[in-house]
Design an enzyme around this catalytic site. Structure first.
Site, PDB file in Angstrom:
ATOM      1  N   SER A   1       1.001  -1.204  -0.052  1.00 59.23           N
ATOM      2  CA  SER A   1      -0.004   0.106  -0.019  1.00 59.23           C
ATOM      3  C   SER A   1       0.756   1.408  -0.052  1.00 59.23           C
ATOM      4  O   SER A   1       0.645   2.084  -0.498  1.00 59.23           O
ATOM      5  CB  SER A   1      -0.826   0.082   1.204  1.00 59.23           C
ATOM      6  OG  SER A   1      -0.125  -0.319   2.390  1.00 59.23           O
TER       7      SER A   1
ATOM      8  N   GLN B   1       7.172  -0.273  -2.116  1.00 63.07           N
ATOM      9  CA  GLN B   1       7.559  -1.548  -2.877  1.00 63.07           C
ATOM     10  C   GLN B   1       9.173  -1.762  -2.579  1.00 63.07           C
ATOM     11  O   GLN B   1       9.775  -1.004  -2.053  1.00 63.07           O
ATOM     12  CB  GLN B   1       7.233  -1.489  -4.271  1.00 63.07           C
ATOM     13  CG  GLN B   1       8.191  -0.544  -5.144  1.00 63.07           C
ATOM     14  CD  GLN B   1       7.591  -0.526  -6.456  1.00 63.07           C
ATOM     15  OE1 GLN B   1       6.348  -0.458  -6.956  1.00 63.07           O
ATOM     16  NE2 GLN B   1       8.588  -0.640  -7.474  1.00 63.07           N
ATOM     17  N   VAL B   2       9.286  -3.045  -2.371  1.00 61.29           N
ATOM     18  CA  VAL B   2      10.578  -3.697  -1.832  1.00 61.29           C
ATOM     19  C   VAL B   2      11.411  -4.222  -3.107  1.00 61.29           C
ATOM     20  O   VAL B   2      10.942  -5.129  -3.601  1.00 61.29           O
ATOM     21  CB  VAL B   2      10.236  -4.587  -0.805  1.00 61.29           C
ATOM     22  CG1 VAL B   2      11.847  -5.093  -0.447  1.00 61.29           C
ATOM     23  CG2 VAL B   2       9.669  -3.844   0.218  1.00 61.29           C
TER      24      VAL B   2
ATOM     25  N   ASP C   1       0.592  -4.460  12.718  1.00 57.70           N
ATOM     26  CA  ASP C   1      -0.053  -4.831  11.405  1.00 57.70           C
ATOM     27  C   ASP C   1       0.396  -6.321  11.046  1.00 57.70           C
ATOM     28  O   ASP C   1       1.045  -6.568  10.016  1.00 57.70           O
ATOM     29  CB  ASP C   1       0.544  -3.920  10.338  1.00 57.70           C
ATOM     30  CG  ASP C   1      -0.021  -3.830   9.154  1.00 57.70           C
ATOM     31  OD1 ASP C   1      -1.188  -4.371   9.301  1.00 57.70           O
ATOM     32  OD2 ASP C   1       0.537  -3.375   8.027  1.00 57.70           O
TER      33      ASP C   1
END
Length: 954
Positions: free
Chosen positions: A130, A133-134, A289
């Protein structure tokens, strides 16, 4: 983001939400006209249709809605399969952002080009979520890393989405009031923006790793603190770029890979659960989370969970940690009192008294997780429970169906527990998606116990605040406190209060220890302890008060006052037989200790059963302790003689005149749970009961073997809120030591109320006494003359018998003025001395002890006078009266010395602690009590074995 885009985005959100809502409402109506065999297919198509709508909207909007989709995708325990199957791709498989955007952000944040920073940079992202990005990369020194890069413009999108989400939640709460998520969205609005600063996430990652003692060398096995997880190390961070150590792992949603690597899914999820229990209860700092996309499983054996993404974290104060731990353990133990106390400590306020429903809802939080194929049944079970709870609320509040749906029983919902409940739900969803069953009560319990025990079990030598900070009133109190410290260091005391009066003044008022095994809050002067049979002495005082007011006579047949009581040949039982434990009903209602224990909560049923019971011995002949029946016998007489409720007479006769409001109850009301002490057992001391032989002064159902069996269950039973709230006048008093000592100080001085007790805070009598019953008010004319047409002369004085006394109860049904409205002369002739009895001091004392002119109403050699246990000196002479209770609490007075004392304890014992306290205090004051009260053992006989004395149980 321009205003045009904002409004377009908002329109898409609200349009989709309205469409989905109307679709479900329409299917609800269609279901009524659909054959039962086709209803499941109808709903399945509806779920698939709307799950696709949700997925398409989320992918189109991205931002915060991805977070919502990730959360929903984990709730396999409560959501239909269609939602889980479609939304789980949101965990890390969103469409990637352009590489040009990624490079631009890295170069802007780190001040160097990608080529300068990395020897290798994988252009295909490992995951897109969300906010970021990795990518996998290699530093110029050869270290393998992952680079997390924030999406451009995501901050503004997230903030706008929060506003939209809040609007939708407000609308849902209006349209469907039973689904009010406003506290949750408020907390999310506060916490979510913190995820947008990767410096914040880097610091959180370091902190959690340190707290868990993570050892990233997989060859070394579990960490020293017992939590066996891995967390990547932080290499570098800026606001929008985070570089972490690379760890090779398997995604949690890649079930085939997990199987091929031989991963034990049950062990992995259990270890993740333990890691979160550690973060919450021990560290007070946890990741908020835990969806499957934020976990990996290491490929090398032993396979260990890898925890990722610490952007959303929550920090808890020590007080909140304790409250959450207490809530968990209260749910595990079914302890309603501790649960409501935990709610109060964390700031969760309910609008009405619904302890059973509060326990049900809390238990849902910590329930064992269910497998995916049980989701439908779980949803049905939760819906049924919600319907039952709404029915209870509807009946309590007298609401119609529409009103009850709009009624919110929660008055204040603390933000701190929003993320906590979200984590529990996500963990439960994780276990369901992994198709494993997790018993949270077993896994999390040691961590919850740890946060309480760390403070609770500190001996006095390690805790300088173990004794509550109040003034020392006398030299004997200073010595007493040292004794309590010694006993505490030997683990003989959990919590204790001691209060004593001498010559009308307070000489001891000490509180020490903690409220309970799982309640580390300190005992204070106004804490309320369960005192078991000490209650009998209070109940007896109420009956004496009615005699003093001319409402009944000791020699009167109980059946004259209570007509239903005459059945089964009990018409010969007199009031003095009841008070002297010679009525022959010593075994009556003994069956309530077993399967019928719940009947004890029903006051009217207990009186009915008692009225229908039969005697075991001839009334007036044998003194056998009425351990349970005594209270209801006295209670029935009190209500029938006065025409008022038992609780009303308690307030009128004792509470208000003595100014002990809020600190003495027989049946506790709602609203005082935070002051209640919790019982536990000193098992070593209690075990000594096995050394006792049969006692001739106790009934057959209350011998040592029965007592040992009973006492092992008493803490659990009398810690229950239903038991505490029941009116059990033989065993269910709750009071502070200072209220009990004041009561006996007044009785010892012939009913004279002592001066105000103001030496400790909060001041005695400062609490509002709940419930408050309306007291009878004298007319202005009566107030002027000091007389009342209702007040009869005291039957302790030699007066003619009441001519109406031989009737069937109606002459007794007259109003009684409160004791606090009366003033009279004391025995020395002082005017305007407040008294709770109007009789002469000598007559009062003789009546309490069953001696002198009242000696013919009690057995001369018996342990009991008229309702009170006789206190003797070392030479055997009568010197006072009082009553002890199971477990060691006691209260009594010594008349000649004008001395009264009360001891309240929550660690139930044979009486050794109480006897040690009494021995010290009385020896210091020169008061010679019999060895029965101050020594647990009598001298050894020729065998050399000391003989155990009677336990302090009555």
């Amino acid at each position: 983001m321009g205003w045009g885009s904002i409004y377009k985005r908002r329109l898409k959100v609200f349009s989709a939400a309205l469409l989905i809502y109307l679709d479900y409402k329409a299917v609800q109506q269609r279901e009524k006209w659909t054959r039962q065999s086709k209803q499941a297919a109808l709903w399945e198509r509806c779920h698939e249709r709307n799950a696709n709508r949700v997925l398409r909207l989320i992918i189109k909007l991205e931002g915060l809605w991805v977070k919502l989709g990730q959360y929903l995708s984990t709730r396999a325990d409560v959501l239909p399969d269609a939602y889980i199957a479609l939304l789980k791709q949101l965990q890390d498989s969103l469409p990637p952002r352009p590489l040009k955007e990624v490079y631009h952000t890295i170069e802007r944040e780190l001040g160097k080009s990608v080529e300068e920073l990395f020897s290798e940079f994988n252009e295909s992202p490992l995951a897109t979520a969300s906010i970021a990005q990795v990518h996998r990369a290699t530093l110029t020194d050869g270290q393998e890393v992952v680079v997390k890069v924030q999406h451009e413009g995501i901050k503004y999108v997230i903030l706008e989405d929060l506003k939209n989400a809040k609007s939708i939640v407000d609308w849902i709460a209006w349209a469907e009031p039973q689904y009010d998520f406003k506290p949750m969205i408020d907390e999310w609005c506060k916490e979510a923006p913190k995820e947008l600063d990767f410096n914040h996430e880097a610091e959180n990652t370091r902190k959690v790793s340190k707290n868990l003692g993570c050892n990233n060398d997989e060859s070394k096995g579990a960490s020293s603190n017992g939590v066996d997880v891995l967390i990547p190390g932080v290499i570098q961070s800026t606001e929008k770029v985070l570089i972490l150590e690379y760890m090779d792992g398997i995604r949690m949603n890649d079930l085939e890979a997990l199987v091929s690597f031989g991963v034990d899914k049950q062990r992995i999820v259990e270890e993740i659960t333990r890691a979160y229990a550690h973060q919450i209860y021990i560290d007070g700092f946890f990741n908020g989370d835990p969806h499957p996309g934020n976990f990996l499983v290491s490929k090398k054996a032993p396979h260990r969970p890898i925890l990722l993404d610490f952007g959303l974290t929550k920090s808890l104060s020590f007080a909140m940690k304790q409250a959450l731990a207490k809530m968990f353990l209260a749910s595990a133990e079914g302890d309603h009192v501790a649960l409501l106390s935990a709610f109060a400590e964390m700031g969760l306020k309910l609008r009405l008294d619904i302890p059973e429903q509060a326990m049900e809802v809390t238990t849902v939080f910590f329930r064992t997780s269910t497998r995916t194929n049980e989701a439908v049944q779980t949803m049905k079970s939760l819906a049924d429970q919600r319907t039952r709870n709404l029915k209870v609320i509807q009946e309590k509040m007298k609401l119609n169906e529409k009103e009850v749906k709009r009624f919110n029983p929660v008055d204040a919902f603390p933000g701190d527990i929003v993320i906590f409940t979200r984590v529990l739900n996500l963990l439960r969803g994780l276990s369901s998606s992994m198709d494993v069953r997790i018993v949270y009560l077993d896994i999390m319990r040691p961590f919850a116990e740890h946060v309480l025990q760390g403070n609770m079990y500190k001996a006095p030598s390690e805790n300088h605040q173990w004794i509550h900070d109040t003034p020392i009133h006398s030299s004997v109190e200073g010595k007493l406190r040292q004794l309590l410290v010694d006993l505490g260091n030997n683990d003989k005391i959990l919590g204790v209060q001691v209060c004593a009066y001498k010559d009308g003044k307070v000489i001891i008022d000490t509180s020490a220890g903690v409220l309970g095994k799982y309640d580390p809050r300190p005992v204070q002067p106004d804490s309320l302890f369960p005192v078991f049979s000490v209650t009998k002495g209070i109940t007896a005082g109420m009956l004496h008060w009615l005699v003093d007011k001319g409402k009944l006579k000791f020699e009167e047949n109980v059946a004259n006052i209570w007509p239903e009581f005459s059945s089964n040949g009990k018409d010969g039982i007199k009031v003095n037989h009841v008070l002297n434990h010679t009525s022959g009903l010593h075994n009556a209602l003994a069956d309530l200790r077993g399967e019928d224990a719940v009947v004890m909560y029903d006051w009217d049923e207990c009186l009915r059963r008692l009225a229908a019971s039969s005697t075991d011995t001839v009334p007036g002949q044998s003194q056998l302790y009425h351990y349970l029946s005594f209270g209801w016998l006295c209670g029935g007489i009190i209500e029938h003689a006065s025409g008022k409720k038992f609780q009303e007479i308690l307030e009128e006769a004792l509470i208000h005149p003595l100014n002990i409001e809020g600190e003495l109850y027989i049946g506790v009301p709602p609203g005082i749970e935070s002051r209640l002490a919790t019982l536990t057992l000193d098992r070593d001391d209690i075990g000594l009961i096995t050394r006792l032989s049969t006692r001739t002064d106790l009934p057959s159902t209350f011998q040592p073997e029965n007592i040992l069996e009973m006492i092992s269950t008493l803490p659990a039973m009398f810690n229950m809120l239903n038991t505490r709230r029941a009116i059990i006048p033989a065993a269910n008093g709750h009071c502070s030591a200072r209220a009990l000592a004041r009561y006996y100080a007044a009785l010892g001085d012939g009913g004279v109320v002592p001066p105000p007790h103001s030496s400790s805070k909060p001041k005695l009598g400062s609490h509002v006494h709940i419930p408050k019953f309306p007291s009878t008010k004298a007319s202005k004319k009566q107030q002027k003359t000091g007389k009342s047409k209702y007040l009869k002369p005291s039957l302790y004085q030699k007066i003619p018998d009441n001519p109406g006394g031989s009737g069937h109860g109606s002459p007794h049904r007259i109003d009684i003025p409160t004791g606090s409205d009366s003033s009279c002369s004391n025995s020395d002739g002082d005017e305007n001395v407040r008294k709770i009895f109007s009789g002469k001091e000598k007559s009062l004392h003789e009546a309490f002890m069953g001696a002198g002119e009242f000696g013919g109403l009690a057995q001369e050699s018996g342990d009991f006078g008229l309702g009170f246990r006789r206190i003797r000196s070392k030479d055997g002479s009568l010197i006072g009266f009082g009553h002890s209770g199971m477990g060691g609490s006691t209260g009594f007075c010594v008349i000649k010395d004008r001395f009264s004392i009360a001891v309240t304890l929550n660690k139930m014992s044979f009486g050794a602690v109480t006897r040690s306290i009494l021995q010290l205090v009385c020896s210091e004051l020169g008061i010679l009590l019999s060895d029965e009260l101050v020594a647990s053992f009598q001298p050894a006989e020729s065998s050399g074995e000391p003989i155990l004395r009677k336990p302090l149980i009555n």
